[in-house]
Design an enzyme around this catalytic site. Structure first.
Site, mmCIF file in Angstrom:
data_model
loop_
_atom_site.group_PDB
_atom_site.id
_atom_site.type_symbol
_atom_site.label_atom_id
_atom_site.label_comp_id
_atom_site.label_asym_id
_atom_site.label_seq_id
_atom_site.Cartn_x
_atom_site.Cartn_y
_atom_site.Cartn_z
ATOM 1 N N LYS A 52 110.917 37.253 -50.899
ATOM 2 C CA LYS A 52 111.624 36.259 -51.726
ATOM 3 C C LYS A 52 113.117 36.587 -51.799
ATOM 4 O O LYS A 52 113.962 35.686 -51.718
ATOM 5 C CB LYS A 52 111.032 36.216 -53.142
ATOM 6 C CG LYS A 52 109.651 35.569 -53.203
ATOM 7 C CD LYS A 52 109.015 35.731 -54.578
ATOM 8 C CE LYS A 52 107.629 35.122 -54.601
ATOM 9 N NZ LYS A 52 106.890 35.387 -55.828
ATOM 10 N N GLN A 96 106.161 38.525 -61.194
ATOM 11 C CA GLN A 96 105.185 38.691 -60.122
ATOM 12 C C GLN A 96 103.823 39.117 -60.669
ATOM 13 O O GLN A 96 103.724 40.075 -61.423
ATOM 14 C CB GLN A 96 105.704 39.720 -59.102
ATOM 15 C CG GLN A 96 104.819 39.884 -57.883
ATOM 16 C CD GLN A 96 104.702 38.610 -57.062
ATOM 17 O OE1 GLN A 96 105.678 37.893 -56.856
ATOM 18 N NE2 GLN A 96 103.505 38.320 -56.597
ATOM 19 N N ASP A 119 107.960 28.992 -60.987
ATOM 20 C CA ASP A 119 106.595 29.138 -60.462
ATOM 21 C C ASP A 119 105.718 27.953 -60.861
ATOM 22 O O ASP A 119 104.677 27.713 -60.266
ATOM 23 C CB ASP A 119 105.959 30.430 -61.007
ATOM 24 C CG ASP A 119 105.909 31.540 -59.955
ATOM 25 O OD1 ASP A 119 105.976 31.216 -58.754
ATOM 26 O OD2 ASP A 119 105.813 32.716 -60.339
#
Length: 290
Positions: A52, A96, A119
């Site tokens: 990322k 995460q 997200d």
């Protein structure tokens, strides 16, 4: 049989995002800024977060990586989230997953400002998605929609079977594909571990989204000719013939299913690269909103 090439499509998307960022900079506007919090040293999570960061560099984003030890308390993590929520330079951020077992994932996801939740996991964004309102779509389902659209896969009026009911892929995918949109207007069935007649359902399906996490579960005898297959799964399978001692397998038995499919995603190189590209797309959207 046409491969739905997520790697090539995500590269195309990144070029489009990079062009938008260049335009923003030329206009003297803010550079999009994505942050990520990584708790602990889970190998897969570290690889994913690093990819990322590299993707941010490629498209011209600013990026921040906050690495915390696995013994970080829930309170300390919530404090870090609060700082990112208040930081006006951060457009979007992700925490995460998975998190260490002593931390309540639901509490953590709820603490993220919905306007920075790139997200697309916060209940506010999930609710807006359900009502077909502007929101951040979850990155993996968003990536699947983008693949279907860009390859002009017809979904209107088609029978779609989604195997798996997770909040990350299965459920949002079922909502999105039933909505009025280009990759939508489908009749959707959600199958799961308690579904009795799965093979019969799959044999009637025009499109199958396999997202259950069991390697090579969907086999050629379970699908009809001309089916479109979206394989979301990725699992390490022991393989002594490989140098690394393992191979990556999807939820679909590619060799048998690809012989019948009109469209199919490979593993790796299918849905995975699209997830990161759509995370960048959401961050660009967050920056433009701000």
């Amino acid at each position: 049989m046409i491969l739905l090439d997520g790697k090539a499509t995500s590269n195309q998307l990144k070029e489009e995002i990079a062009a938008s960022v260049k335009k923003l900079k030329l206009q003297g506007k803010k550079t999009p800024h994505l942050a990520a919090i990584l708790v602990g040293t889970d190998g897969a999570s570290m690889t994913y977060v690093n990819s990322k960061v590299k993707a941010c560099e490629r498209v011209g984003f600013n990026s921040t990586l906050i690495e915390l030890p696995s013994e970080t308390t829930e309170e300390q993590l919530l404090n870090e989230i609060d700082l990112l929520n208040k930081d006006v330079d951060i457009d979007g951020f992700i925490v995460q997953l998975p998190l260490p077992k002593h931390i309540d994932e639901q509490k953590v996801l709820m603490a993220v400002n919905p306007d920075k939740d790139v997200d697309g996991f916060h209940p506010v964004n999930v609710g807006k998605m359900t009502l077909d309102l502007p929101c951040f779509l979850p990155a993996t389902p968003y990536g699947i929609l983008e693949l279907l659209e860009r390859y002009n896969v017809e979904t209107s009026g088609k029978n779609v079977v989604i195997i798996g009911r997770s909040h990350i892929v299965g459920r949002p995918m079922s909502i999105l594909m039933s909505q009025k949109r280009k990759a939508g207007n489908a009749t959707v069935t959600v199958a799961h571990s308690r579904t009795k007649n799965l093979k019969e359902l799959c044999l009637q399906a025009d499109i199958i989204v396999a997202a259950l996490g069991i390697p090579e579960f969907l086999t050629g005898d379970m699908v009809k000719e001309g089916v479109t297959i979206i394989d979301v799964g990725i699992t390490r399978v022991d393989d002594a013939t490989k140098k690394r001692g393992y191979r990556l397998a999807g939820d679909v038995h590619f060799e048998s299913v690809s012989k019948k499919a009109a469209f199919i995603t490979p593993v790796p190189g299918g849905v995975g690269p699209m997830t990161i590209a759509m995370l960048l797309q959401n961050t660009l959207l967050a920056c433009q909103r701000n």
